[in-house]
Design an enzyme around this catalytic site. Sequence first.
Site, PDB file in Angstrom:
ATOM      1  N   GLU A  70       5.775   9.577  -1.598  1.00 29.01           N
ATOM      2  CA  GLU A  70       5.009   8.394  -1.208  1.00 29.01           C
ATOM      3  C   GLU A  70       5.751   7.123  -1.596  1.00 29.01           C
ATOM      4  OE1 GLU A  70       3.283   6.404  -3.732  1.00 29.01           O
ATOM      5  OE2 GLU A  70       2.603   7.811  -5.268  1.00 29.01           O
ATOM      6  N   LYS A 132      -0.993  -1.931   0.629  1.00 32.80           N
ATOM      7  CA  LYS A 132      -1.147  -0.581   0.086  1.00 32.80           C
ATOM      8  C   LYS A 132      -1.874   0.241   1.151  1.00 32.80           C
ATOM      9  CE  LYS A 132      -2.680   1.648  -4.200  1.00 32.80           C
ATOM     10  NZ  LYS A 132      -3.356   1.407  -5.501  1.00 32.80           N
ATOM     11  N   VAL A 152      -1.284   8.433  -1.385  1.00 30.02           N
ATOM     12  CA  VAL A 152      -1.298   9.885  -1.241  1.00 30.02           C
ATOM     13  C   VAL A 152      -1.919  10.295   0.099  1.00 30.02           C
ATOM     14  CG1 VAL A 152      -2.302  12.027  -2.140  1.00 30.02           C
ATOM     15  CG2 VAL A 152      -1.274  10.368  -3.713  1.00 30.02           C
ATOM     16  N   ASP A 184     -17.298   4.741  -5.773  1.00 30.11           N
ATOM     17  CA  ASP A 184     -15.848   4.522  -5.722  1.00 30.11           C
ATOM     18  C   ASP A 184     -15.123   5.849  -5.915  1.00 30.11           C
ATOM     19  OD1 ASP A 184     -13.295   3.578  -5.774  1.00 30.11           O
ATOM     20  OD2 ASP A 184     -13.616   2.052  -7.300  1.00 30.11           O
ATOM     21  N   SER A 186     -11.670   7.982  -4.482  1.00 25.79           N
ATOM     22  CA  SER A 186     -10.401   7.807  -3.781  1.00 25.79           C
ATOM     23  C   SER A 186     -10.335   8.631  -2.502  1.00 25.79           C
ATOM     24  CB  SER A 186      -9.244   8.202  -4.701  1.00 25.79           C
ATOM     25  OG  SER A 186      -8.033   8.223  -3.987  1.00 25.79           O
ATOM     26  N   ASP A 188      -7.786   9.915  -1.489  1.00 19.94           N
ATOM     27  CA  ASP A 188      -6.871  11.028  -1.745  1.00 19.94           C
ATOM     28  C   ASP A 188      -7.620  12.350  -1.810  1.00 19.94           C
ATOM     29  OD1 ASP A 188      -5.059   8.999  -1.997  1.00 19.94           O
ATOM     30  OD2 ASP A 188      -4.738   9.223  -4.147  1.00 19.94           O
ATOM     31  N   LYS A 205      -5.176  10.055 -13.573  1.00 15.51           N
ATOM     32  CA  LYS A 205      -5.133   9.197 -14.756  1.00 15.51           C
ATOM     33  C   LYS A 205      -6.439   9.300 -15.538  1.00 15.51           C
ATOM     34  CE  LYS A 205      -1.840   5.814 -12.962  1.00 15.51           C
ATOM     35  NZ  LYS A 205      -1.580   6.414 -11.648  1.00 15.51           N
TER      36      LYS A 205
END
Length: 786
Positions: A70, A132, A152, A184, A186, A188, A205
């Site tokens: 990526e 992004k 991703v 919220d 992602s 991904d 993370k």
Amino acid sequence: MATYLSRHIGRKFNIAKSTEKCCLYTPHSSRSSINNKSTFHSKSFQSDFLQISEEVREALHTKKPVVALESTIITHGMPYPHNFSTALSVEKKVRDNGAVPATVAVMRGKLCVGVCDTDIIWLAEKNSSLVKVSRRDLPYLLSQGLSGGTTVSATMMASHMAGIQVFATGGVGGVHRGAENSFDISADLTELGRTPVSVISSGVKSILDIPKTLEYLETQGTCVMTFGKDRNFPAFFSPESGYQAPYNIISHLEAAQVIGLWLNFLGPLLAGLESGILIAVPIPPEFAATGELIQNAINEALRLASVNNVTGKEVTPYLLNMVNQLTKGESLMANIALIENNASVAGGIASCLAQLRSGVPLDKIVTPPQSTSCSLLSSPTLKSALTDSSIKLRQTVEKQNVKTTKNVEEGRNKTLLGRPVVIGSTVVDFSVQVDDPNFQLNGGTYSGKVSESFGGVGRNLADCLSRLAFKPVFISAVGNDSHSMAMSSFCSHMDLSSIQKIDNMTTATCCVLLSKGKFLLGVGDMGVNSKLTLDQVKNFDSLIESAPVAMLDGNFSSTFIATVVDKCARFNVPVWFEPTDLYKSKTPFETDAWKQLSFISPNLGELLSMYQALRAKLGQEETTVSLCEESSSQQEIIDTSITICRELVAHIPVVLLTLGRHGVLLCHNLGDVKHFLPLPSSMKSDKSTSFKAMFYPAFSKDIDPSKIVSVSGAGDCLAATVVASMLDGQPIDQCIKHGLLAAYISLLTPSAVPDNISRSGILEQEKLLMKVSWSPADVTNGFTKC
């Protein structure tokens, strides 16, 4: 097992401003014939928007292993130039493990799979000014001809369209804390639930809600496995999050078997239920201890985010930036290491997968080693540095509002913005090493060795900075001749776009005479340097304005040097002047340029020459100073040099005096500062209390003279490495230490700037010399009193 790719034919298509040929083609996917919901496989889209590099297309066509990468790590994950150097090192890790890298990005309205180095540089320099790009952003960016770094989710889409089954990244997104209220989550995770690509990452993370993330992946039907001996799910910087993955695999081959079975057999049978695979790789063992300390910084950053009411999409970038500050860059180093490690693992898995697809028997499959080396080492001083930074930052936040804190930190981090600029000579060096120690200049012919290399003080500085992952803007002049063409090939790792080729001139050439590694004399043809004109350097003002530092050698006229220095002064950019030789060291004093120099790095002879030039400029009488590096004692040299430097630093803030086998003497008027960049806007008025002199012994002082191959580049490697360490935010003592290590490496090789000068190379050399007694000495009040 179903066919992975059918034969396909593509037509060539060139990216604007790109040096690498790219090809468009329509990959075959047995899954898309069953699942008609994907409309991106149309010929119209392929022709207009999907672009695949020739190398990647050829690799897929011949069934070689390919790993997708990526690009948000380039545009949003790291500051420049770390983003550029990391992108290249990650690609190299993939290649080292037998696979072809395919960095994915959106470039001028094209979804590119496999971008070239030119585009990586462009992405790195543009950095966070680009978009992004997630799945949702693709329609708009492609239709508007925009550019950005793919996350991703977008990279998985591009990989699937191209027919790439393995993708390496740092960490995937997840369910954010408080998602039950904010929703919220992602993209991904949803992409992992609907796109059959295997993602190799270091988990998620710890700032995210890890148990909810694992639950969400289960809902999406994503197979989650850890890579290692147990099922401890990693939390990016930490090898253990406290939660378990459903499964673990212990080898590249085992991972390849799972991927091959799912994506090439079971996946097509379960049409409509396609999903990817997430393989979580723990951070390399040498960073495991560092992970706990970084986690403490994350906890502190979370507290600060709450104190400063940072919310929404600003939380993640705020936390990452604050953690990097709290750990003094150690989190960035760990980030680079784990991404490199993931790329190595992905390359090994892709290699095994390709062999499986080719029908190689299991017992004949070649697998890479389980342990993967990283280019960085953990810092033993991290714990104390982290504690100090955390306390200081907390005190700052309590006293000031968030806006003031950000301004302070942005000022400190200015050194990471822009590219360093090097303006200097490019020289073809011919070294003549005489074997007979008793030779005379009497017309005789003596046995010896003659070697050719590429040097020039400016070129050496830019070369060394490039090898240390700081891609400098190198401004120089060469002739339009065979020497310049050979130099371009030799220096392919450098950015040579600002070098001017001058017609009807020869590239600067220098022939030096050496005996036992010592420089005796040199003859140089340097006329081409007088033809260098700054008005022909594209965007020169903007390059200088954004530069954290400019390095300038003495191979130019006084007028040229004054022009450069005045330009830097206008933009408040510090200038590092490398005197080059005894005579050229006086050049800045022929104008008022000397008044605006920030750093100078003379040897002993050049120091005396500059001192006499300064006295003349100030209307003082010339003095006689008798000093010789060979015949004078170390104590004499240091004590006399301190006296001279006291007068120099009243006008030029920092003097780094190189003393050959003795070491270096650092003198400045900045007082007890720990970092040199950025320089304070005003120097202390009380020169008597702000003057500081430190002596650093050389690692080469006890080296066997027979082992010294060449001394021509040692000083340049020292200066460039000191500057690179300064830009890295290292303390002054560490900057000088790394510079001396680089000089030591240079002495042992014929090249002015050896191939093994790199961050990892210097750290490795430091490890080898750990038993050597080395410590700086405060000689402010004289060597005899230290």
